[in-house]
Design a protein around this motif. Structure first.
Motif, PDB file in Angstrom:
ATOM      1  N   VAL A   1      -6.357   4.304   0.489  1.00 26.98           N
ATOM      2  CA  VAL A   1      -5.733   3.305  -0.374  1.00 26.98           C
ATOM      3  C   VAL A   1      -5.538   2.021   0.427  1.00 26.98           C
ATOM      4  N   GLY A   2      -6.185   0.944  -0.020  1.00 26.50           N
ATOM      5  CA  GLY A   2      -6.024  -0.358   0.620  1.00 26.50           C
ATOM      6  C   GLY A   2      -5.464  -1.353  -0.385  1.00 26.50           C
ATOM      7  N   PRO A   3      -5.209  -2.600   0.075  1.00 26.61           N
ATOM      8  CA  PRO A   3      -4.587  -3.604  -0.805  1.00 26.61           C
ATOM      9  C   PRO A   3      -5.408  -3.856  -2.075  1.00 26.61           C
ATOM     10  N   ARG A   4      -6.733  -3.893  -1.930  1.00 29.74           N
ATOM     11  CA  ARG A   4      -7.549  -4.157  -3.105  1.00 29.74           C
ATOM     12  C   ARG A   4      -7.460  -3.002  -4.113  1.00 29.74           C
ATOM     13  N   ASP A   5      -7.384  -1.769  -3.561  1.00 26.78           N
ATOM     14  CA  ASP A   5      -7.223  -0.599  -4.432  1.00 26.78           C
ATOM     15  C   ASP A   5      -5.919  -0.693  -5.211  1.00 26.78           C
ATOM     16  N   VAL A   6      -4.877  -1.176  -4.512  1.00 27.92           N
ATOM     17  CA  VAL A   6      -3.579  -1.309  -5.182  1.00 27.92           C
ATOM     18  C   VAL A   6      -3.699  -2.274  -6.360  1.00 27.92           C
ATOM     19  N   ASP A   7      -4.386  -3.402  -6.108  1.00 27.79           N
ATOM     20  CA  ASP A   7      -4.557  -4.400  -7.175  1.00 27.79           C
ATOM     21  C   ASP A   7      -5.321  -3.851  -8.367  1.00 27.79           C
ATOM     22  N   ASN A   8      -6.311  -3.001  -8.088  1.00 25.95           N
ATOM     23  CA  ASN A   8      -7.186  -2.500  -9.156  1.00 25.95           C
ATOM     24  C   ASN A   8      -6.778  -1.140  -9.710  1.00 25.95           C
ATOM     25  N   ASN A   9      -5.631  -0.625  -9.250  1.00 23.47           N
ATOM     26  CA  ASN A   9      -5.227   0.742  -9.631  1.00 23.47           C
ATOM     27  C   ASN A   9      -6.303   1.771  -9.307  1.00 23.47           C
ATOM     28  N   LYS A  10      -6.938   1.573  -8.177  1.00 22.90           N
ATOM     29  CA  LYS A  10      -8.009   2.468  -7.750  1.00 22.90           C
ATOM     30  C   LYS A  10      -7.645   3.156  -6.434  1.00 22.90           C
ATOM     31  N   ALA A  11      -8.485   4.086  -6.022  1.00 20.46           N
ATOM     32  CA  ALA A  11      -8.409   4.672  -4.690  1.00 20.46           C
ATOM     33  C   ALA A  11      -9.816   5.101  -4.322  1.00 20.46           C
ATOM     34  N   ALA A  12     -10.081   5.201  -3.029  1.00 24.94           N
ATOM     35  CA  ALA A  12     -11.404   5.663  -2.604  1.00 24.94           C
ATOM     36  C   ALA A  12     -11.303   7.134  -2.215  1.00 24.94           C
TER      37      ALA A  12
ATOM     38  N   VAL B   1       0.828  -1.218   0.000  1.00 23.61           N
ATOM     39  CA  VAL B   1       0.000   0.000   0.000  1.00 23.61           C
ATOM     40  C   VAL B   1       0.862   1.267   0.000  1.00 23.61           C
ATOM     41  N   MET B   2       1.893   1.285   0.825  1.00 25.50           N
ATOM     42  CA  MET B   2       2.619   2.548   1.034  1.00 25.50           C
ATOM     43  C   MET B   2       3.266   3.134  -0.222  1.00 25.50           C
ATOM     44  N   PRO B   3       3.857   2.304  -1.090  1.00 25.18           N
ATOM     45  CA  PRO B   3       4.435   2.897  -2.301  1.00 25.18           C
ATOM     46  C   PRO B   3       3.385   3.651  -3.148  1.00 25.18           C
ATOM     47  N   VAL B   4       2.166   3.094  -3.193  1.00 25.31           N
ATOM     48  CA  VAL B   4       1.105   3.763  -3.951  1.00 25.31           C
ATOM     49  C   VAL B   4       0.710   5.060  -3.248  1.00 25.31           C
ATOM     50  N   VAL B   5       0.598   4.999  -1.922  1.00 19.12           N
ATOM     51  CA  VAL B   5       0.282   6.204  -1.147  1.00 19.12           C
ATOM     52  C   VAL B   5       1.323   7.295  -1.418  1.00 19.12           C
ATOM     53  N   GLU B   6       2.591   6.916  -1.366  1.00 15.33           N
ATOM     54  CA  GLU B   6       3.654   7.911  -1.552  1.00 15.33           C
ATOM     55  C   GLU B   6       3.609   8.497  -2.966  1.00 15.33           C
ATOM     56  N   ARG B   7       3.314   7.646  -3.943  1.00 18.27           N
ATOM     57  CA  ARG B   7       3.261   8.132  -5.317  1.00 18.27           C
ATOM     58  C   ARG B   7       2.091   9.108  -5.509  1.00 18.27           C
ATOM     59  N   LEU B   8       0.914   8.742  -5.004  1.00 21.21           N
ATOM     60  CA  LEU B   8      -0.248   9.629  -5.137  1.00 21.21           C
ATOM     61  C   LEU B   8      -0.014  10.931  -4.365  1.00 21.21           C
ATOM     62  N   ALA B   9       0.587  10.799  -3.178  1.00 17.71           N
ATOM     63  CA  ALA B   9       0.869  11.984  -2.366  1.00 17.71           C
ATOM     64  C   ALA B   9       1.790  12.939  -3.126  1.00 17.71           C
ATOM     65  N   ALA B  10       2.819  12.382  -3.746  1.00 17.55           N
ATOM     66  CA  ALA B  10       3.760  13.213  -4.485  1.00 17.55           C
ATOM     67  C   ALA B  10       3.063  13.912  -5.658  1.00 17.55           C
ATOM     68  N   GLU B  11       2.218  13.161  -6.363  1.00 18.00           N
ATOM     69  CA  GLU B  11       1.497  13.759  -7.497  1.00 18.00           C
ATOM     70  C   GLU B  11       0.620  14.923  -7.052  1.00 18.00           C
ATOM     71  N   LEU B  12      -0.121  14.709  -5.977  1.00 22.10           N
ATOM     72  CA  LEU B  12      -1.051  15.740  -5.504  1.00 22.10           C
ATOM     73  C   LEU B  12      -0.284  16.948  -4.961  1.00 22.10           C
ATOM     74  N   GLN B  13       0.798  16.677  -4.254  1.00 22.79           N
ATOM     75  CA  GLN B  13       1.584  17.759  -3.677  1.00 22.79           C
ATOM     76  C   GLN B  13       2.263  18.579  -4.779  1.00 22.79           C
ATOM     77  N   ASP B  14       2.805  17.885  -5.757  1.00 26.11           N
ATOM     78  CA  ASP B  14       3.451  18.588  -6.866  1.00 26.11           C
ATOM     79  C   ASP B  14       2.464  19.477  -7.615  1.00 26.11           C
ATOM     80  N   ALA B  15       1.203  19.078  -7.587  1.00 27.80           N
ATOM     81  CA  ALA B  15       0.184  19.871  -8.273  1.00 27.80           C
ATOM     82  C   ALA B  15      -0.247  21.071  -7.428  1.00 27.80           C
ATOM     83  N   GLY B  16       0.364  21.225  -6.250  1.00 25.60           N
ATOM     84  CA  GLY B  16       0.076  22.401  -5.428  1.00 25.60           C
ATOM     85  C   GLY B  16      -1.067  22.194  -4.446  1.00 25.60           C
ATOM     86  N   LEU B  17      -1.550  20.966  -4.342  1.00 25.96           N
ATOM     87  CA  LEU B  17      -2.620  20.716  -3.370  1.00 25.96           C
ATOM     88  C   LEU B  17      -2.025  20.573  -1.970  1.00 25.96           C
TER      89      LEU B  17
END
Lengths: 486, 486
Positions: free
Chosen positions: A353-364, A307-323
């Motif tokens: 982001v949970g394990p199933r989200d990681v599998d499906n390339n999704k997030a809630a 889970v954490m690598p996906v969290v870190e990647r999404l966090a970086a994307e959102l932060q870079d966008a100025g959010l």
């Protein structure tokens, strides 16, 4: 009390407010704050103030105003030069009598507002019509000794901005007064999502020393009104008291016309009470210190490592966008506890982001303005920035819409029926009625309903017409709002 | 006096300073300011402060610090809890004895610094090692009653930021203390173009209540030193006075280790005196409120109608690129007068457009750091943004280079020769010498040279070696700078 220890709004609005400002870490517990009536603004509360400050400052500069800084202390004699002004502020003054180990020859007051000291400076800075308009603003702390205090709403020290301007004519000063009222209203509506009503204060309720005071009035979640910003046409009152004069184009000496206008940390109180619900704060995305909180969901180290690598990647994307983003990395706390915690703190969007989200390339994505399943959606990780941005805009609009609907359902037009008028106010809603502005009349209403006029709205529903004043019966051409207020 | 009424530096540096702060509209004339020793910061001066504030705030946030706000007033009893602290500040206190029309039971002091009130809050906010480090900062006004005041350098009220942090160990607190000193130095060097020297204060010169104080020392244009920022390791002094405790990982109650660090409006004084020349201010481009001033040149309406469209077009290009720009549209003032005026105000780049420039698609660029023909060039209008950006970077680097050369030419290493040591200091330059830190020794130097130690530089030229203390003769392992100071 809820599990976060916040009294539900529906049980006791006032207790809810007192709980939430502390539980959400906006201020330190007032009962433990060692200086009577002064607040300690904690980082989460201060970030909200920084966002307000930034939003207003940008608007002031875009309209030609410049920031400056004037002394904290004001000679007592300055205040006394404008008779109404000193009368209005005398009971609230903090007085410095000693400095550097000696008693002062003339005591200083800690500024309750700076018309006098800035007026004195204007008298030196303005010589001719070429120096006008002079458009100043100051970000500062001010002190008004208050008996009963509540964080943000009424405190002995508060933070604010005070605009002070000087003009050649009444018309210029009046235009400035209304321009700044417009800026306040635009800010409140578009950034704070509060549908304020612009209006003029009655003679009784105007600023001490002003010719005319204007206000933006906001409706809180309990129906009460809150004055969220004021703009004053000071006429020539302070110009005459402080000798603010200019030589006009035909070489004649004239007094200036001045204005002042202010918004304070009270705006934070308005945001809390306009949008909050039983769960806690609901912060408008444009001002929220944290716009998106990411809560990672895992039950063991294996899930965590996925889970954490996906969290870190999404966090970086959102932060870079100025959010403005926060990742809740706390261990030993359940996701459910974290959801409640961030809902209480009013963060507009929660991303899970949970394990199933990681599998499906999704997030809630869960929205704070619509709780439960209805406000939750599963989205693609791809394009997360646009998705979240759009959601934040939706929430911003939704908060404004909800507050507007809430307000409009509690505004009542009353003509002639005094008892109904009083009942509406006592019932915690707003009455719009013909009002002559009569002082005795306003005093009677105050006695009967524990409320005074909030304002004569600038947008009059029957402009050009007249009606009978609700209290004196005499014909008058303006309607005013009345409501209980903070 | 020059035509702008500024005493040349070379004639009287002190008079130059007093003239320039007023003439360049940084502050209101101190002699006319109605509150003893407090300054009125005018818009041009305040913009400089805003740039400093922004530059520092960004760096604090990037290193994990959060802003908060604490009361202006501090109970007198709080100050008394740390013995050295109250002794250091007592003579400079402003005391509020009356509030809301009544005499207060316990007088409040107006904060001279906030270790005590923030320490009290920390004692409530910190429970366990998980709450550490606590990294706070506050932007605020503070009051220290001063007998002799000078704008920015020494005023009874000034603006500053004060960082306050709490840590689990001495090592963590020391690392934070030095980290913030590094941030101050990096800011001073890269933004303010001032080649400060980082060092540790002697026991005599450290902050009242600190274990160790660190400083960035800047050399002014008259050779004097100015302490431009300080960072203190407070040890456990305030933690013990205010009971700032935490439960460590083995469940034992421990006192925290705290730090504090501050930069104030004094930094403006440093910028003025590090870079200014006979013509007036020279502001570093990264902090200058106006980076480029455009002076249109025409002798008649026909020329004006040809020049102004080009001026407006170039102005729009530069402004859109994010440069801070001003167009001098004043009528009835000669270009020569305007050149002097903007040179006096320290604007780094002047852009001139005359009729011939219009014909040739050219513009003239004059740099503030190199006056006269040598610093003037004619450039293509095409690509003006890149040309100006590059020039601003050159000027930024040039100011730092000039200040560094000036400083390095006035640093002298002295070993053993006390008379020469005293002569250097008296002559307005800096002496680096072996110094034991002895209090009596420092008092003797003070009597002989009207100067105390500025700091033990962190970069010691002979690290690991020893030498004879310049005043006591005993062998010691550190060298210190001595110089007259502001």
């Amino acid at each position: 009390m809820s599990e976060q220890g916040v009294t539900p709004q529906s049980v006791d609005f006032s207790a809810w407010y007192n709980d939430i400002v502390v539980k959400a870490d906006l201020v330190d517990n007032p009962e433990r704050t060692p200086v009577r009536g002064c607040m300690i603004i904690k980082p989460y509360g201060y970030e909200l103030w920084e966002a307000i400050r930034q939003g207003l400052d940008k608007r002031f500069k875009a309209t030609g105003h410049q920031n400056a800084y004037f002394p904290l202390f004001i000679p007592m004699s300055f205040l006394q030069r404008e008779a109404e002004h000193v009368e209005g502020f005398a009971p609230e003054l903090a007085v410095v009598t000693h400095g550097g180990g000696k008693e002062l020859e003339e005591p200083y007051v800690v500024r309750p507002t700076s018309e006098t000291i800035i007026g004195d400076a204007m008298s030196r800075w303005i010589q001719s019509y070429r120096d006008l308009p002079l458009l100043l603003n100051q970000w500062a702390n001010v002190v008004r000794w208050e008996k009963r205090t509540r964080p943000f709403l009424r405190t002995s020290e508060f933070l604010w901005q005070e605009g002070h301007t000087a003009h050649a004519t009444y018309e210029d000063a009046q235009a400035e007064t209304l321009r700044m009222l417009d800026i306040y209203a635009e800010f409140a509506i578009h950034e704070a999502a509060i549908p304020v009503i612009k209006g003029q204060k009655s003679e009784q309720e105007k600023f001490a020393g002003a010719l005319a005071s204007y206000t933006i009035e906001a409706m809180m979640g309990d129906g009460r009104a809150l004055q969220a910003g004021t703009s004053h046409n000071l006429g020539q009152n302070f110009a005459k008291a402080f000798n603010i004069q200019y030589v006009d184009e035909s070489n004649k000496l004239q007094y200036c016309w001045t204005t002042s206008w202010g918004v304070s940390t009270r705006m934070i109180g308005a945001i809390i009470m306009a949008h909050g619900d039983d769960k806690g704060l609901r912060l408008p995305p444009r001002l929220a210190p944290i716009q998106v909180v990411i809560v990672p969901i895992y039950r063991n180290d294996d899930e965590k490592s996925r889970v954490m690598p996906v969290v870190e990647r999404l966090a970086a994307e959102l932060q870079d966008a100025g959010l403005r983003l926060h990742v809740d990395r706390r261990e030993n706390l359940s996701p459910g506890f974290k959801y409640n915690d961030w809902e209480m703190r009013g963060v507009p969007v929660r991303l899970e982001v949970g394990p199933r989200d990681v599998d499906n390339n999704k997030a809630a994505l869960a929205r704070r303005d619509i709780l439960g399943k209805e406000g939750k959606q599963f989205v693609d990780q791809a394009g997360i920035v646009d998705t979240v941005r759009q959601l934040l805009e939706d929430i911003q609009a939704s908060l404004l819409r909800q507050a507007t609907e809430f307000r409009d359902g509690r505004l009542h037009e009353v003509v002639g029926d005094y008892d109904r008028f009083i009942d509406i106010i006592r019932g915690g809603e707003w009455a719009l009625t013909w009002f002559s502005g009569d002082a005795e009349g306003e005093a009677k209403i105050k006695a009967d309903a524990q409320a005074v006029s909030r304002c004569f709205p600038l947008e009059q529903p029957y402009a050009g017409e007249s009606g009978p004043c609700i209290v004196t019966g005499q014909m008058t051409d303006r309607m005013a709002y009345f409501a209980k207020a903070y």
